[in-house]
Design a protein around this motif. Structure first.
Motif, short mmCIF file in Angstrom:
data_model
loop_
_atom_site.label_atom_id
_atom_site.label_comp_id
_atom_site.label_asym_id
_atom_site.label_seq_id
_atom_site.Cartn_x
_atom_site.Cartn_y
_atom_site.Cartn_z
N ASN A 48 146.14 46.38 -7.84
CA ASN A 48 147.11 45.48 -8.27
C ASN A 48 146.39 44.57 -9.67
OD1 ASN A 48 149.99 45.68 -7.46
ND2 ASN A 48 149.16 44.88 -5.45
N PHE A 49 145.02 44.08 -9.02
CA PHE A 49 144.34 43.46 -10.18
C PHE A 49 143.90 44.27 -11.30
CE2 PHE A 49 140.44 42.11 -11.81
CZ PHE A 49 140.15 40.67 -11.65
N TRP A 50 143.60 45.48 -11.07
CA TRP A 50 143.34 46.50 -12.10
C TRP A 50 144.52 46.73 -13.10
CZ3 TRP A 50 139.25 48.79 -14.69
CH2 TRP A 50 139.56 49.67 -15.46
N GLU A 51 145.72 46.83 -12.55
CA GLU A 51 146.87 47.17 -13.08
C GLU A 51 147.43 46.11 -14.23
OE1 GLU A 51 149.69 48.46 -10.02
OE2 GLU A 51 148.60 50.24 -9.54
N LYS A 100 145.51 43.42 -15.11
CA LYS A 100 144.50 43.14 -16.05
C LYS A 100 144.40 44.20 -17.29
CE LYS A 100 142.87 39.36 -14.09
NZ LYS A 100 143.39 38.00 -14.55
N MET A 101 144.67 45.35 -16.82
CA MET A 101 144.70 46.48 -18.06
C MET A 101 146.33 46.65 -18.53
SD MET A 101 141.75 47.75 -18.27
CE MET A 101 141.26 45.83 -17.77
N ASN A 102 146.92 45.68 -18.13
CA ASN A 102 148.49 45.96 -18.71
C ASN A 102 149.13 47.20 -18.43
OD1 ASN A 102 150.76 44.32 -19.53
ND2 ASN A 102 150.15 44.88 -21.63
N LEU A 103 148.90 47.69 -17.26
CA LEU A 103 149.48 49.09 -17.11
C LEU A 103 150.80 49.16 -16.91
CD1 LEU A 103 146.91 50.76 -14.80
CD2 LEU A 103 146.65 50.43 -17.32
N GLU A 104 151.68 50.34 -17.12
CA GLU A 104 153.07 50.41 -17.17
C GLU A 104 153.38 50.02 -15.63
OE1 GLU A 104 156.84 53.61 -17.46
OE2 GLU A 104 154.64 54.05 -18.20
N GLY A 105 154.48 49.13 -15.53
CA GLY A 105 154.82 48.75 -14.03
C GLY A 105 154.10 47.85 -13.22
N ASN A 106 153.02 47.37 -13.99
CA ASN A 106 152.45 46.18 -13.32
C ASN A 106 153.30 44.96 -12.76
OD1 ASN A 106 151.66 43.54 -15.14
ND2 ASN A 106 151.54 45.25 -16.46
N SER A 107 152.90 44.34 -11.98
CA SER A 107 153.50 43.13 -11.26
C SER A 107 152.80 42.09 -10.82
CB SER A 107 154.35 43.65 -10.02
OG SER A 107 155.02 42.68 -9.41
N THR A 108 152.89 40.88 -11.51
CA THR A 108 152.14 39.72 -11.03
C THR A 108 152.73 39.24 -9.73
OG1 THR A 108 153.82 38.40 -12.29
CG2 THR A 108 151.85 38.81 -13.46
N ASP A 109 154.07 39.51 -9.40
CA ASP A 109 154.35 39.33 -8.01
C ASP A 109 153.70 40.17 -6.79
OD1 ASP A 109 156.26 37.41 -8.99
OD2 ASP A 109 157.91 38.66 -9.02
N ALA A 110 153.51 41.23 -7.35
CA ALA A 110 152.82 42.29 -6.25
C ALA A 110 151.12 41.65 -6.12
CB ALA A 110 152.71 43.64 -6.57
N LEU A 111 150.63 41.24 -7.44
CA LEU A 111 149.40 40.90 -7.24
C LEU A 111 149.22 39.61 -6.55
CD1 LEU A 111 146.45 40.78 -8.49
CD2 LEU A 111 147.27 39.30 -10.47
N THR A 112 150.05 38.68 -6.56
CA THR A 112 149.97 37.59 -5.87
C THR A 112 150.01 37.79 -4.48
OG1 THR A 112 150.78 36.23 -7.74
CG2 THR A 112 151.08 34.96 -5.50
N LYS A 113 151.10 38.66 -4.04
CA LYS A 113 151.32 39.02 -2.60
C LYS A 113 150.35 39.55 -2.07
CE LYS A 113 154.77 41.48 0.19
NZ LYS A 113 153.99 42.56 0.75
N SER A 114 149.81 40.65 -2.74
CA SER A 114 148.62 41.29 -2.18
C SER A 114 147.10 40.42 -2.18
CB SER A 114 147.99 42.56 -2.96
OG SER A 114 147.94 42.22 -4.49
N HIS A 127 134.95 45.85 -10.87
CA HIS A 127 135.36 45.58 -9.63
C HIS A 127 135.48 46.95 -8.65
CE1 HIS A 127 137.68 41.44 -9.83
NE2 HIS A 127 136.50 41.41 -10.44
N TRP A 128 135.76 46.73 -7.49
CA TRP A 128 135.41 47.97 -6.53
C TRP A 128 136.75 47.92 -5.35
CZ3 TRP A 128 132.00 44.60 -8.20
CH2 TRP A 128 130.87 45.17 -9.04
N PRO A 129 137.84 48.88 -6.08
CA PRO A 129 139.00 49.05 -4.94
C PRO A 129 138.33 49.30 -3.56
CG PRO A 129 139.28 49.93 -7.18
CD PRO A 129 137.91 49.44 -7.22
N VAL A 130 137.35 50.07 -3.48
CA VAL A 130 136.74 50.65 -2.36
C VAL A 130 135.19 50.12 -2.36
CG1 VAL A 130 136.08 52.51 -0.69
CG2 VAL A 130 138.39 52.46 -2.09
N ALA A 131 135.08 49.36 -1.38
CA ALA A 131 133.61 48.69 -1.26
C ALA A 131 132.91 49.56 -0.14
CB ALA A 131 133.83 47.41 -0.70
#
Length: 711
Positions: free
Chosen positions: A109-112, A114-128, A381-385
């Motif tokens: 969600n952070f990547w989507e 920050k990169m302003n990808l299609e369908g990105n959601s600040t609500d989903a970012l906040t939730k996650s 950033h690292w989606p998988v650490a």
């Protein structure tokens, strides 16, 4: 379920505590574990919790998982029959898997967004984000970890290291007060809303002919450095000054209040004190004692540099829109052909490969070009650490990597290449953390900002070395950058290199002032006034890059962070001095295959575990961290520096172009070049691997920005 699990966890802890040292002589260890185990296991059976699957969502998926129960619930069902060390192994495996899943959802969600990808959601970012914080703030998990640690003979040494890291991390996030949790979530929600609005902020400047033009923050900064017309530079600078008022009108003062309230409920002096203590292991007072020493040592150098610039180029050169141009404007144009952006990924790859740097099977996604709506700062950033599982299996990293190139803008190629070296350094560091939990290799607290930035800044520092430039700074025909330009660069920039240092320390001094303001004083007018005052005091005038336009200060994870760059720069100079002395008979640092293994062994593999940043620097270099090497470099005479660099340049040119080699580049990673939602190239699908992906990316750049093909 959570209450039942916590009661079970408490029963386990109480059972352990019931056996004093004297009673342990009468009760065999297996008996102690069996005495503690039934209540906890029975609680789980009543709760009917079963282990879940561990599948990660697809790379890049926009997924926000449901809140997971306490990890204690997941692992303990196996404890009734397992031997003691297996109990710990089950808990660690379950914790790691749950953390990895929730962490990945947030990072996607952070990547989507920050990169302003299609369908990105600040609500989903906040939730996650809130789900990640809740997972790391689980009191039941902490109690379980401490129960294992209290019975040290039942766990292996390696498990103890992992459990202590889990404990250290959880303590950064556990919030017992319900009120504090609400404050925290409110602050994060407001921050995401503000940054979402910032993505849509329209920035404009006026061309020399009077045309008004839209621009990204990156383009504005580039033009301030390189535009010939002063009116254009001033217009671009004025545009950057609109960012601050916009943020202040969109909730930034309230975010500062909420962050401070949250930190104070946890017993910290303020938010800055909380952030530095959690990340670095020392408090705000210690942090600024170190910064004050550097500020004092470099203040006379700053005053001398300002006087020199004014005497040589006039008072107008000190104006914030003129200063960067006065130092490098024409020189930037003349150097530009030797840093073609479309070649930058290959240059980066060859340089790192020559130093023996590997990425240990990382999958890296690179979004390198600027566009409207994209976050105005490079990051990795690292989606998988990465980590080693309890079964010994290596779990490699997945990295998201972005820069902000506008390929046909003057100076963009040099900036983008430096960003590639910098963020690629971060990626190399984290890819090589080989510990038993992803908590050692996730970039948030308790990971030391200073340690992380030391790696990236050490590697991007090579872009200023004549030994590196002679091999890698080549025009599109393969001709090396002329020595005359590098000599001019030293003559024109070295006396003023203190400006960069002072610009760096201005950010932490500004944030310190922000979080020390009384709540009643946190108004847009007062904050703007403080920003200007700090710029004048620390930088000697209004800043070319206004403090309120620095992206770090608005984001929760990067706010109160910038001191890390300063301490890292200290460590970079100290590390460079050590390596240049150690390898003086083996060619120094550039293209030395021993450098990567040295960094991996001394700085990388332990991640955020012990012994920590300060001890790592001292262990490698043999001396405590200090600003001495940095200040000494600023004091070096121009003539001495020219003599040293010319000798290195001549050896590099004689060695030939590094990019003309037919040798393959094996970085041990899969590279995906993307632009927003579009995939440009995939090294796994290319016949020639990484170099093939670079060639495909180059053709795409030439097609999108035809001037790069015609140059």
């Amino acid at each position: 379920l959570r209450r039942r699990a916590r009661r079970g966890s408490l029963r386990l802890m109480n059972a352990l505590r019931a056996f004093s040292a004297s009673s342990l002589t009468a009760v065999p260890r297996a008996g102690l574990r069996s005495a503690a185990r039934p209540a906890f296991a029975a609680s789980l059976r009543r709760a009917e919790i079963r282990p879940r699957g561990r599948a990660f969502p697809p790379f890049g998926a926009n997924a926000a998982p449901a809140r997971a129960p306490s990890v204690a619930l997941r692992a303990a069902a196996d404890m009734a029959t397992a031997p003691p060390s297996a109990d710990a192994a089950a808990f660690i495996s379950s914790f790691n898997a749950d953390y990895a899943r929730i962490h990945e959802a947030y990072e996607n969600n952070f990547w989507e967004t920050k990169m302003n990808l299609e369908g990105n959601s600040t609500d989903a970012l906040t939730k996650s984000f809130n789900e990640l914080e809740a997972f790391l703030g689980d009191q039941g998990s902490l109690e379980t970890v401490r129960a294992f640690l209290s019975d040290v003979e039942s766990i292996t040494d390696d498990q103890a290291v992992i459990l202590k890291q889990i404990e250290k991390t959880l303590l950064c996030y556990i919030v017992e007060s319900a009120e504090a949790r609400v404050v925290r979530e409110n602050a994060v929600g407001k921050e995401n809303a503000m940054n979402s609005a910032r993505n849509k902020l329209r920035l404009q400047y006026v061309e020399e002919d009077g045309t008004t033009t839209d621009a990204t923050p990156t383009v504005l900064r580039t033009k301030i450095r390189s535009a010939k017309a002063e009116s254009v530079r001033e217009s671009c600078w004025n545009a950057t000054r609109t960012v601050g008022p916009f943020l202040l009108a969109n909730g930034f003062p309230e975010i500062i209040r909420e962050r401070n309230r949250f930190a104070r409920t946890l017993g910290y002096v303020d938010f800055y004190d909380m952030k530095v203590t959690q990340a670095e292991g020392f408090d705000k007072k210690t942090c600024f004692e170190m910064l004050d020493g550097l500020e004092k040592a470099t203040r006379p150098i700053l005053e001398k540099a300002l006087k020199k610039l004014e005497s040589e180029k006039g008072a107008d050169a000190l104006k914030p829109w003129n200063l960067a141009y006065a130092l490098s404007g024409e020189l930037t144009r003349e150097l530009d052909p030797y840093f073609p952006f479309e070649n930058a990924p290959e240059v980066w790859g060859r340089s790192f490969a020559a130093m023996g740097i590997k990425y240990r099977d990382t999958v890296m996604r690179l979004d390198l070009c600027d566009r409207v709506g994209k976050y105005p700062n490079g990051f990795c950033h690292w989606p998988v650490a990465p980590h080693v599982g309890q079964d010994g299996k290596w779990n490699p990293s997945r990295a998201n990597f972005t820069s902000l190139a506008t390929p046909d803008e003057v100076g963009s190629g040099n900036t983008a290449l430096t960003t590639l070296m910098h963020e690629g350094g971060h990626a190399a560091h984290f890819a090589n953390i080989t510990q038993g939990s992803p908590l050692f290799s996730q970039e948030r607290a308790p990971f030391s900002v200073s340690l992380a930035e030391t790696q990236s800044m050490f590697l991007d520092s090579l872009c200023g070395d004549a030994a590196w430039l002679g091999r890698y700074a080549r025009d599109r025909k393969g001709a090396p950058v002329p020595w005359s330009l590098l000599q001019r660069s030293i003559e024109e920039k070295h006396p003023y290199s203190v400006f960069q240092l002072r610009g760096m320390i201005a950010v932490p001094y500004f944030e310190k002032a922000l979080y020390e303001m009384d709540e009643s004083e946190l108004t847009a007018e007062n904050i703007s006034k403080v920003a200007d005052e700090i710029e004048l005091k620390i930088q000697g005038g209004l800043a070319t890059r206004p403090l309120l336009s620095v992206p770090h200060i608005t984001s929760d994870e990067s706010s109160c962070y910038y001191h890390g760059y300063v301490f890292a720069e200290m460590a970079v100079h100290q590390t460079r001095a050590f390596f240049l002395n150690k390898f003086k008979d083996q060619g120094g640092i550039v293209d030395n295959p021993a450098i990567g293994p040295e960094l991996e062994q001394n700085y990388w593999r332990l991640g955020s575990g012990d012994p920590g940043f300060l001890a790592m620097v001292e262990n490698l270099t043999g001396a405590p961290l200090s600003h001495d090497a940095w200040v000494d470099s600023l004091g070096k005479t121009v003539s001495d520096l020219i003599a040293e660099e010319k000798a290195e340049y001549e050896k590099a040119v004689a060695a030939g172009s590094a990019t003309a080699s037919d040798a393959s580049v094996d970085l041990g990673m899969r590279a995906l070049f993307v632009h927003g939602d579009d995939t440009i190239a995939d090294s796994a699908a290319e016949t020639n691997g990484y170099l093939g992906a670079c060639a495909t990316f180059k053709r795409w750049v030439n097609d999108k920005w035809p001037k790069t093909a015609a140059a």
